[in-house]
Motif scaffolding. Structure first.
Motif, mmCIF file in Angstrom:
data_model
loop_
_atom_site.group_PDB
_atom_site.id
_atom_site.type_symbol
_atom_site.label_atom_id
_atom_site.label_comp_id
_atom_site.label_asym_id
_atom_site.label_seq_id
_atom_site.Cartn_x
_atom_site.Cartn_y
_atom_site.Cartn_z
ATOM 1 N N LEU A 180 0.802 -1.239 -0.082
ATOM 2 C CA LEU A 180 -0.042 0.125 -0.020
ATOM 3 C C LEU A 180 0.800 1.202 0.137
ATOM 4 O O LEU A 180 0.302 2.320 -0.218
ATOM 5 C CB LEU A 180 -0.936 0.122 1.352
ATOM 6 N N VAL A 181 2.108 0.807 0.382
ATOM 7 C CA VAL A 181 2.988 2.238 0.335
ATOM 8 C C VAL A 181 3.839 2.440 -0.962
ATOM 9 O O VAL A 181 4.032 3.529 -1.456
ATOM 10 C CB VAL A 181 4.083 2.051 1.753
ATOM 11 N N MET A 182 4.260 1.529 -1.548
ATOM 12 C CA MET A 182 5.381 1.494 -2.747
ATOM 13 C C MET A 182 4.784 1.698 -3.788
ATOM 14 O O MET A 182 3.374 1.694 -3.960
ATOM 15 C CB MET A 182 6.055 0.092 -2.647
ATOM 16 N N SER A 183 5.386 1.935 -4.777
ATOM 17 C CA SER A 183 4.967 2.080 -6.156
ATOM 18 C C SER A 183 4.648 0.770 -6.871
ATOM 19 O O SER A 183 5.548 -0.190 -6.778
ATOM 20 C CB SER A 183 6.371 2.794 -7.048
ATOM 21 N N PRO A 184 3.207 0.487 -7.218
ATOM 22 C CA PRO A 184 3.182 -0.967 -7.622
ATOM 23 C C PRO A 184 3.803 -1.183 -9.119
ATOM 24 O O PRO A 184 3.998 -2.561 -9.153
ATOM 25 C CB PRO A 184 1.600 -0.907 -7.862
ATOM 26 N N LYS A 185 4.026 -0.414 -9.782
ATOM 27 C CA LYS A 185 4.626 -0.855 -11.077
ATOM 28 C C LYS A 185 6.097 -1.047 -11.014
ATOM 29 O O LYS A 185 6.916 -1.985 -11.386
ATOM 30 C CB LYS A 185 4.456 0.377 -11.955
ATOM 31 N N ARG A 186 6.854 -0.086 -10.151
ATOM 32 C CA ARG A 186 8.246 -0.037 -10.267
ATOM 33 C C ARG A 186 9.019 -0.830 -8.925
ATOM 34 O O ARG A 186 9.899 -1.243 -9.052
ATOM 35 C CB ARG A 186 8.835 1.613 -10.329
ATOM 36 N N LYS A 187 8.022 -1.015 -8.053
ATOM 37 C CA LYS A 187 8.417 -1.758 -6.680
ATOM 38 C C LYS A 187 9.406 -1.035 -6.070
ATOM 39 O O LYS A 187 10.475 -1.526 -5.563
ATOM 40 C CB LYS A 187 8.994 -3.092 -7.003
ATOM 41 N N THR A 188 9.123 0.370 -6.218
ATOM 42 C CA THR A 188 10.317 1.051 -5.370
ATOM 43 C C THR A 188 9.437 2.157 -4.213
ATOM 44 O O THR A 188 8.311 2.060 -4.142
ATOM 45 C CB THR A 188 10.935 2.174 -6.564
ATOM 46 N N THR A 189 10.518 2.655 -3.301
ATOM 47 C CA THR A 189 9.944 3.144 -2.469
ATOM 48 C C THR A 189 10.622 4.729 -2.202
ATOM 49 O O THR A 189 11.665 4.616 -2.576
ATOM 50 C CB THR A 189 9.799 2.370 -1.001
ATOM 51 N N GLY A 190 9.904 5.567 -1.596
ATOM 52 C CA GLY A 190 10.758 6.796 -1.004
ATOM 53 C C GLY A 190 10.935 6.766 0.005
ATOM 54 O O GLY A 190 10.087 6.522 1.059
ATOM 55 N N ILE A 191 12.058 7.005 0.411
ATOM 56 C CA ILE A 191 12.755 7.346 2.136
ATOM 57 C C ILE A 191 13.478 8.427 2.375
ATOM 58 O O ILE A 191 14.205 8.895 1.637
ATOM 59 C CB ILE A 191 13.615 5.810 2.309
ATOM 60 N N ARG A 192 13.196 8.831 3.611
ATOM 61 C CA ARG A 192 13.914 10.127 3.937
ATOM 62 C C ARG A 192 14.388 9.797 5.402
ATOM 63 O O ARG A 192 13.899 8.927 6.246
ATOM 64 C CB ARG A 192 12.852 11.455 4.183
ATOM 65 N N VAL A 193 15.407 10.699 5.756
ATOM 66 C CA VAL A 193 16.096 10.444 7.200
ATOM 67 C C VAL A 193 15.982 12.035 7.522
ATOM 68 O O VAL A 193 17.149 12.930 7.006
ATOM 69 C CB VAL A 193 17.541 9.783 7.291
ATOM 70 N N PRO A 194 15.111 12.527 7.960
ATOM 71 C CA PRO A 194 14.881 13.897 8.340
ATOM 72 C C PRO A 194 15.914 14.471 9.434
ATOM 73 O O PRO A 194 16.485 13.900 10.236
ATOM 74 C CB PRO A 194 13.508 14.026 8.726
ATOM 75 N N ASP A 195 16.136 15.801 9.002
ATOM 76 C CA ASP A 195 17.058 16.542 10.262
ATOM 77 C C ASP A 195 16.250 16.899 11.348
ATOM 78 O O ASP A 195 15.985 18.332 11.134
ATOM 79 C CB ASP A 195 18.210 17.447 9.614
ATOM 80 N N ASN A 196 15.478 16.179 11.973
ATOM 81 C CA ASN A 196 14.248 16.912 12.730
ATOM 82 C C ASN A 196 14.383 15.761 14.176
ATOM 83 O O ASN A 196 14.285 14.620 13.846
ATOM 84 C CB ASN A 196 12.944 16.914 12.285
ATOM 85 N N ASN A 197 14.805 16.278 15.254
ATOM 86 C CA ASN A 197 14.848 15.533 16.465
ATOM 87 C C ASN A 197 13.644 14.690 17.078
ATOM 88 O O ASN A 197 13.591 13.660 17.457
ATOM 89 C CB ASN A 197 15.733 16.591 17.496
ATOM 90 N N PHE A 198 12.443 15.741 16.602
ATOM 91 C CA PHE A 198 11.192 14.764 17.154
ATOM 92 C C PHE A 198 11.009 13.639 16.262
ATOM 93 O O PHE A 198 10.883 12.421 16.774
ATOM 94 C CB PHE A 198 10.261 15.671 16.968
ATOM 95 N N CYS A 199 11.409 13.710 14.913
ATOM 96 C CA CYS A 199 11.001 12.598 14.115
ATOM 97 C C CYS A 199 11.930 11.593 14.315
ATOM 98 O O CYS A 199 11.537 10.315 14.362
ATOM 99 C CB CYS A 199 11.201 12.999 12.333
ATOM 100 N N LEU A 200 13.286 11.650 14.503
ATOM 101 C CA LEU A 200 14.333 10.736 14.693
ATOM 102 C C LEU A 200 13.850 9.852 16.088
ATOM 103 O O LEU A 200 14.144 8.866 16.103
ATOM 104 C CB LEU A 200 15.536 11.134 14.671
ATOM 105 N N THR A 201 13.800 10.637 17.132
ATOM 106 C CA THR A 201 13.365 10.070 18.356
ATOM 107 C C THR A 201 12.211 9.157 18.147
ATOM 108 O O THR A 201 12.337 7.970 18.919
ATOM 109 C CB THR A 201 13.310 11.292 19.247
ATOM 110 N N LEU A 202 11.044 9.712 17.623
ATOM 111 C CA LEU A 202 9.966 8.897 17.630
ATOM 112 C C LEU A 202 10.263 7.609 16.772
ATOM 113 O O LEU A 202 9.686 6.641 17.309
ATOM 114 C CB LEU A 202 8.908 9.637 16.803
ATOM 115 N N ILE A 203 10.938 7.746 15.576
ATOM 116 C CA ILE A 203 11.101 6.581 14.816
ATOM 117 C C ILE A 203 12.015 5.375 15.701
ATOM 118 O O ILE A 203 11.682 4.396 15.518
ATOM 119 C CB ILE A 203 11.947 6.684 13.454
ATOM 120 N N GLU A 204 12.991 5.849 16.126
ATOM 121 C CA GLU A 204 13.750 5.109 17.068
ATOM 122 C C GLU A 204 12.808 4.260 18.231
ATOM 123 O O GLU A 204 13.328 3.138 18.270
ATOM 124 C CB GLU A 204 15.106 5.843 17.668
#
Length: 222
Positions: free
Chosen positions: A110-134
Motif C-alpha cells: 500500500l506504500v510502494m510504487s506498484p509498477k516499479r516496486k520502489t519506495t521513497g525514504i527520508r532521514v530527516p534532520d528533525n529531532n522529534f522525528c528521529l526520536t519517535l522513529i527510534e
C-alpha cells in the motif's frame, strides 16, 4: 478534535513521545513537523492508518507514499541500497532529501510504487522525528500537509497559499481530519525535499527542493 502535543524542538519530552507512540500503534494519523514542511503520517505497519492518510490526501493506491527512517542502517531494512547509493545517502543524511530505492519485502504494498516496486525514504534532520522513529521501532509515513483540491483533480493547494495561512490556520484546517497534532514550536517550512532516484547506476534528480545547493556543489566537485 485532534489531541495536541507540544514538544521541545531539540529534546522532545519522553512522556509526549510515549503517548504519541501508543496512539500511532492504535491506528492514529498525525500532523507533525519535519525538517521541510509539516507532514501527515502514521505508523508504516498499520494498514488502516495508511489508508486514512491516502483518503486525507486524496491519493489513489498507485501513488507511492514516502516514509521516514532513523538511519542508513534502518533504510537498508526497507530498501536495496547499492554501493553508489550508499555513498550518496551517507553524505546527505540527515537532511531534506527523499531517496527513491528498490523496496524490500518489509515495505507494505500500500506504500510502494506498484509498477516499479520502489519506495521513497527520508532521514530527516528533525529531532522529534528521529526520536519517535527510534522509539517506535519502525518508520512513519510522511506526506506533505497540502491537501488536494478536489475541483482541480490532483493539483495540490500551493505552497504560497500555505505560507499565507500560517501554522495556526494549518492546524485548524486539519484538526478534524487527523487524530494527533504535534507542535515543536518552530515555524512550518515551505520548501519540499529534493528527490533523488537511486534505482539506477547514476543518480537522477527528480525534484529540486530544499538542500539542492549542497547536491549541486557536490556534483561539481566530483
Amino acid at each position: 478534535m485532534a489531541t495536541y502535543y507540544e514538544v521541545h524542538p531539540q529534546n522532545p519530552q519522553e512522556r509526549a513521545i510515549t503517548k504519541v507512540i501508543a496512539d500511532l500503534r492504535s491506528g492514529a494519523v498525525m500532523l507533525y513537523p519535519t525538517d521541510t514542511v509539516y507532514a501527515i503520517g502514521c505508523d508504516l505497519n498499520v494498514k488502516s492508518a495508511v489508508e486514512r492518510v491516502r483518503q486525507i490526501k486524496q491519493l489513489s493506491n498507485d501513488k507511492p507514499l514516502t516514509f521516514l527512517c532513523s538511519s542508513l542502517s534502518n533504510i537498508s531494512n526497507y530498501a536495496i541500497v547499492s554501493d553508489q547509493a550508499y555513498r550518496i545517502i551517507k553524505r546527505l543524511i540527515p537532511g531534506s532529501y527523499t531517496f527513491l530505492l528498490p523496496a524490500t519485502k518489509l515495505v507494505p504494498r500500500l506504500v510502494m510504487s506498484p509498477k516499479r516496486k520502489t519506495t521513497g525514504i527520508r532521514v530527516p534532520d528533525n529531532n522529534f522525528c528521529l526520536t519517535l522513529i527510534e522509539k517506535l521501532g519502525n518508520p512513519i509515513i510522511s506526506t506533505s500537509a497540502h491537501i488536494t483540491n478536489e475541483e482541480e483533480g490532483e493539483a495540490p493547494v500551493s505552497l504560497e497559499m500555505t505560507r499565507n495561512l500560517g501554522k495556526a490556520e494549518l492546524f485548524d484546517s486539519l484538526e478534524k481530519l487527523v487524530d494527533i497534532i504535534v507542535d515543536d514550536t518552530s515555524d512550518p517550512g515551505y520548501q519540499v525535499s529534493t528527490i533523488l532516484d537511486l534505482t539506477e547506476d547514476e543518480p537522477i534528480l527528480v525534484r529540486q527542493g530544499k538542500g539542492w545547493e549542497a547536491v549541486e556543489r557536490w556534483v561539481k566537485e566530483s
